[in-house]
Motif scaffolding. Structure first.
Motif, PDB file in Angstrom:
ATOM      1  N   UNK A  95       0.799  -1.219   0.000  1.00 48.89           N
ATOM      2  CA  UNK A  95       0.000   0.000   0.000  1.00 48.89           C
ATOM      3  C   UNK A  95       0.836   1.275   0.000  1.00 48.89           C
ATOM      4  N   UNK A  96       2.010   1.217  -0.624  1.00 45.19           N
ATOM      5  CA  UNK A  96       2.922   2.373  -0.646  1.00 45.19           C
ATOM      6  C   UNK A  96       3.043   2.890  -2.077  1.00 45.19           C
ATOM      7  N   UNK A  97       2.690   4.159  -2.277  1.00 41.94           N
ATOM      8  CA  UNK A  97       2.867   4.758  -3.601  1.00 41.94           C
ATOM      9  C   UNK A  97       4.338   5.067  -3.816  1.00 41.94           C
ATOM     10  N   UNK A  98       4.713   5.192  -5.085  1.00 38.02           N
ATOM     11  CA  UNK A  98       6.120   5.383  -5.403  1.00 38.02           C
ATOM     12  C   UNK A  98       6.265   6.147  -6.710  1.00 38.02           C
ATOM     13  N   UNK A  99       7.132   7.137  -6.690  1.00 34.04           N
ATOM     14  CA  UNK A  99       7.552   7.816  -7.916  1.00 34.04           C
ATOM     15  C   UNK A  99       9.000   7.416  -8.134  1.00 34.04           C
ATOM     16  N   UNK A 100       9.253   6.760  -9.258  1.00 35.46           N
ATOM     17  CA  UNK A 100      10.587   6.229  -9.545  1.00 35.46           C
ATOM     18  C   UNK A 100      11.281   7.075 -10.607  1.00 35.46           C
ATOM     19  N   UNK A 101      12.578   7.245 -10.427  1.00 25.91           N
ATOM     20  CA  UNK A 101      13.408   7.963 -11.390  1.00 25.91           C
ATOM     21  C   UNK A 101      14.630   7.096 -11.658  1.00 25.91           C
ATOM     22  N   UNK A 102      14.894   6.832 -12.912  1.00 23.31           N
ATOM     23  CA  UNK A 102      16.094   6.080 -13.274  1.00 23.31           C
ATOM     24  C   UNK A 102      17.156   7.056 -13.765  1.00 23.31           C
ATOM     25  N   UNK A 103      18.323   6.979 -13.157  1.00 26.63           N
ATOM     26  CA  UNK A 103      19.452   7.779 -13.593  1.00 26.63           C
ATOM     27  C   UNK A 103      20.489   6.830 -14.207  1.00 26.63           C
ATOM     28  N   UNK A 104      21.622   7.347 -14.602  1.00 31.05           N
ATOM     29  CA  UNK A 104      22.603   6.523 -15.308  1.00 31.05           C
ATOM     30  C   UNK A 104      23.097   5.357 -14.461  1.00 31.05           C
ATOM     31  N   UNK A 105      23.426   5.609 -13.205  1.00 31.33           N
ATOM     32  CA  UNK A 105      24.008   4.573 -12.362  1.00 31.33           C
ATOM     33  C   UNK A 105      23.008   3.873 -11.452  1.00 31.33           C
ATOM     34  N   UNK A 106      22.002   4.600 -10.978  1.00 34.39           N
ATOM     35  CA  UNK A 106      21.102   4.056  -9.971  1.00 34.39           C
ATOM     36  C   UNK A 106      19.663   4.464 -10.236  1.00 34.39           C
ATOM     37  N   UNK A 107      18.771   3.766  -9.570  1.00 28.08           N
ATOM     38  CA  UNK A 107      17.354   4.122  -9.584  1.00 28.08           C
ATOM     39  C   UNK A 107      17.036   4.767  -8.240  1.00 28.08           C
ATOM     40  N   UNK A 108      16.096   5.688  -8.275  1.00 31.50           N
ATOM     41  CA  UNK A 108      15.740   6.456  -7.086  1.00 31.50           C
ATOM     42  C   UNK A 108      14.228   6.398  -6.911  1.00 31.50           C
ATOM     43  N   UNK A 109      13.811   6.209  -5.677  1.00 33.70           N
ATOM     44  CA  UNK A 109      12.388   6.108  -5.364  1.00 33.70           C
ATOM     45  C   UNK A 109      12.007   7.241  -4.425  1.00 33.70           C
ATOM     46  N   UNK A 110      10.874   7.840  -4.689  1.00 34.91           N
ATOM     47  CA  UNK A 110      10.310   8.845  -3.813  1.00 34.91           C
ATOM     48  C   UNK A 110       8.990   8.285  -3.313  1.00 34.91           C
ATOM     49  N   UNK A 111       8.926   8.039  -2.008  1.00 35.52           N
ATOM     50  CA  UNK A 111       7.761   7.412  -1.385  1.00 35.52           C
ATOM     51  C   UNK A 111       7.207   8.381  -0.340  1.00 35.52           C
ATOM     52  N   UNK A 112       5.934   8.251   0.033  1.00 33.30           N
ATOM     53  CA  UNK A 112       5.384   9.158   1.039  1.00 33.30           C
ATOM     54  C   UNK A 112       6.242   9.160   2.305  1.00 33.30           C
ATOM     55  N   UNK A 113       6.571  10.359   2.788  1.00 36.99           N
ATOM     56  CA  UNK A 113       7.450  10.508   3.946  1.00 36.99           C
ATOM     57  C   UNK A 113       7.069   9.598   5.116  1.00 36.99           C
ATOM     58  N   UNK A 114       5.775   9.523   5.499  1.00 37.71           N
ATOM     59  CA  UNK A 114       5.442   8.692   6.661  1.00 37.71           C
ATOM     60  C   UNK A 114       5.683   7.188   6.439  1.00 37.71           C
TER      61      UNK A 114
END
Length: 129
Positions: A95-114
């Protein structure tokens, strides 16, 4: 090609790093002096930035989606298949939303702070499967 493509190796090597602080999404018509976004993406409607909430507050920039930033320290290939799908499925089941960003070396996830710690736990569990 650079980075790992084997799905099993990718998932077992996620090694999520939770960055300190709250990060937010904002849209700007142009650069704002003094802002140091961790991500910038230009769309037809404007420039999207992800930046620390403290910077946005100082600059008076309106924003949405207070998030935790998680870096997946595995060096994934931009051509890897299935890793983000497996992550999205595991986070969806929790039940966790996620905004994902792929960069050259790594992937990054932005999830709700709480839900930051919950998301890290989900990622560790996914790596142990």
């Amino acid at each position: 090609m650079s980075g790992e493509t084997d799905l099993d190796r990718l998932l077992s090597g996620l090694d999520p790093e939770l960055h300190e602080g709250v990060y937010v999404f904002a849209t700007l018509p142009e650069d704002v002096p003094g802002l140091n976004p961790v991500m910038t993406f230009t769309e037809a409607e404007g420039r999207t930035v992800v930046l620390p909430a403290e910077e946005a507050d100082r600059a008076g920039v309106p924003y949405v989606s207070p998030s935790a930033w998680i870096t997946l320290r595995v060096h994934s290939s931009l051509e890897a298949v299935g890793m983000m799908a497996a992550i999205a499925t595991a986070l969806t089941e929790a039940g966790i939303s996620c905004n994902a960003v792929s960069a050259y070396h790594h992937d990054h996830l932005f999830v709700p702070w709480p839900r930051a710690r919950d998301a890290v736990d989900v990622l560790h569990a996914l790596g142990r499967r």
